[in-house]
Design a protein around this motif. Structure first.
Motif, PDB file in Angstrom:
ATOM      1  N   GLU A 159      37.144  43.602  37.342  1.00  0.00           N
ATOM      2  CA  GLU A 159      36.781  44.307  38.570  1.00  0.00           C
ATOM      3  C   GLU A 159      36.181  43.335  39.592  1.00  0.00           C
ATOM      4  O   GLU A 159      36.566  43.353  40.775  1.00  0.00           O
ATOM      5  N   ILE A 172      41.864  48.403  43.711  1.00  0.00           N
ATOM      6  CA  ILE A 172      41.148  48.115  42.466  1.00  0.00           C
ATOM      7  C   ILE A 172      41.231  49.308  41.525  1.00  0.00           C
ATOM      8  O   ILE A 172      41.468  49.162  40.316  1.00  0.00           O
ATOM      9  N   LEU A 176      42.836  49.349  37.666  1.00  0.00           N
ATOM     10  CA  LEU A 176      42.021  49.753  36.512  1.00  0.00           C
ATOM     11  C   LEU A 176      42.569  51.032  35.880  1.00  0.00           C
ATOM     12  O   LEU A 176      42.601  51.173  34.650  1.00  0.00           O
TER      13      LEU A 176
END
Length: 345
Positions: A159, A172, A176
């Motif tokens: 991250e 992001i 993820l």
């Protein structure tokens, strides 16, 4: 050993895409068990005699090779049982085949497996998201990793790496979320153990609060686009027409515009099924939208099955060809709209 293993189309179950799963059917002493292969196929493209997709299936060769490998692995296991003179049930054969999968494989190898399966199923856009996630994960680690390597510390580092690289919050979240989906799939398919699931302690809920700033053109700016005379700029005609047709039809999606055929135009109404959600839309055609249709009717209405807009055509057969063509034409349309924006200041 009175046992048979075949690949079959499991027509008792229908998937959300309208296809049926392709299964390994294990019969031992008249008892039957089914094992998923990860593939699916429409019934009209399945050859029940060869137990393979028909040759006219766009991915006939690729699926055939992969199914052959799965069947060969199962037959090798049966051969091992025969050599050991073991008498096992259909259930035990299925269990052994499932447990024979690597319990902690290389994450990137499993990424490749999923990407290949998504591509075969025609889910090209989702496959591209997995490819992009895999690429960014490789930039972060610079080495092969296993599922056991992905813990909370690893996820926090990934991250932070994405933040340093200037990735936005939504991007992001997508990376993820895709990694989380990959691990969930690996656990479900007994590829890795549930004990490696780090997302129990690494929440993505904070990304749900991210809001994208809304942007809009004013009524006056829309009016200027409408009044733009493309006779002076013929290369911008399609971009203008596609944008305005979407505007007049409640923000119709680009891919739905690309696949719009003349059979979807029913007098003064537009009736189509959205490709993404399968939702049926029935929309009143406003006069300016009808004018745009008339413009293209004069150019290309030789067959009612033809597409309205010059974005894709019948030569784009496979999901990959369609996806690549869509990206190319979307890019071209957006470039045209940027030029229109500059012309109109």
């Amino acid at each position: 050993m009175n046992t048979s293993i075949k690949t079959v189309l499991y027509t008792s179950k229908k998937l959300s895409n309208g296809e049926h799963p392709v299964m390994l059917r294990i019969i031992k002493d008249r008892r039957t068990k089914y094992l998923s292969t990860g593939f699916s196929c429409p019934v009209e493209l399945w050859d029940a005699n060869s137990n393979l997709p028909k040759k006219k299936h766009p991915l006939y060769r690729e699926i055939g090779i992969l199914l052959g490998k799965k069947k060969l692995n199962a037959e090798k296991l049966l051969y091992e049982f025969e050599n050991e003179d073991k008498d096992v049930s259909a259930y035990e054969i299925k269990t052994k085949l499932t447990k024979n999968k690597v319990s902690n494989p290389c994450v990137f190898d499993y990424f490749e497996n999923i990407i290949k399966r998504l591509t075969i199923k025609g889910q090209i856009k989702t496959a591209e998201v997995y490819k992009d996630t895999q690429k960014n994960l490789k930039y972060y680690t610079f080495k092969k990793i296993r599922f056991s390597d992905i813990d909370v510390q690893f996820l926090s580092g990934f991250e932070e790496h994405l933040i340093v690289k200037g990735k936005g919050g939504n991007t992001i979240y997508i990376y993820l979320r895709t990694l989380r989906a990959l691990i969930n799939k690996a656990i479900k398919e007994d590829v890795c153990s549930e004990k490696f699931y780090a997302f129990k302690k690494f929440s993505l809920s904070k990304y749900s609060k991210i809001k994208t700033a809304k942007r809009a053109l004013s009524k006056e700016e829309i009016g200027r686009i409408i009044l733009l005379n493309t006779n002076d700029f013929p290369h911008l005609a399609d971009a203008k027409n596609i944008f305005l047709f979407s505007f007049y039809c409640r923000g119709m999606n680009f891919i739905d515009i690309a696949f719009l055929s003349w059979t979807d135009i029913r007098k003064d109404r537009l009736v189509y099924t959205r490709r993404k959600t399968k939702e049926l839309f029935n929309i009143q055609l406003l006069p300016p939208a009808q004018e745009i249709l008339n413009y293209y009717k004069d150019q290309n209405l030789t067959n009612k099955e033809n597409f309205v807009f010059p974005l894709i055509n019948k030569t784009h057969i496979t999901p990959t060809m369609i996806y690549n063509r869509k990206l190319k034409m979307l890019r071209k349309t957006n470039e045209g709209l940027k030029e229109i924006a500059e012309l109109l200041e």
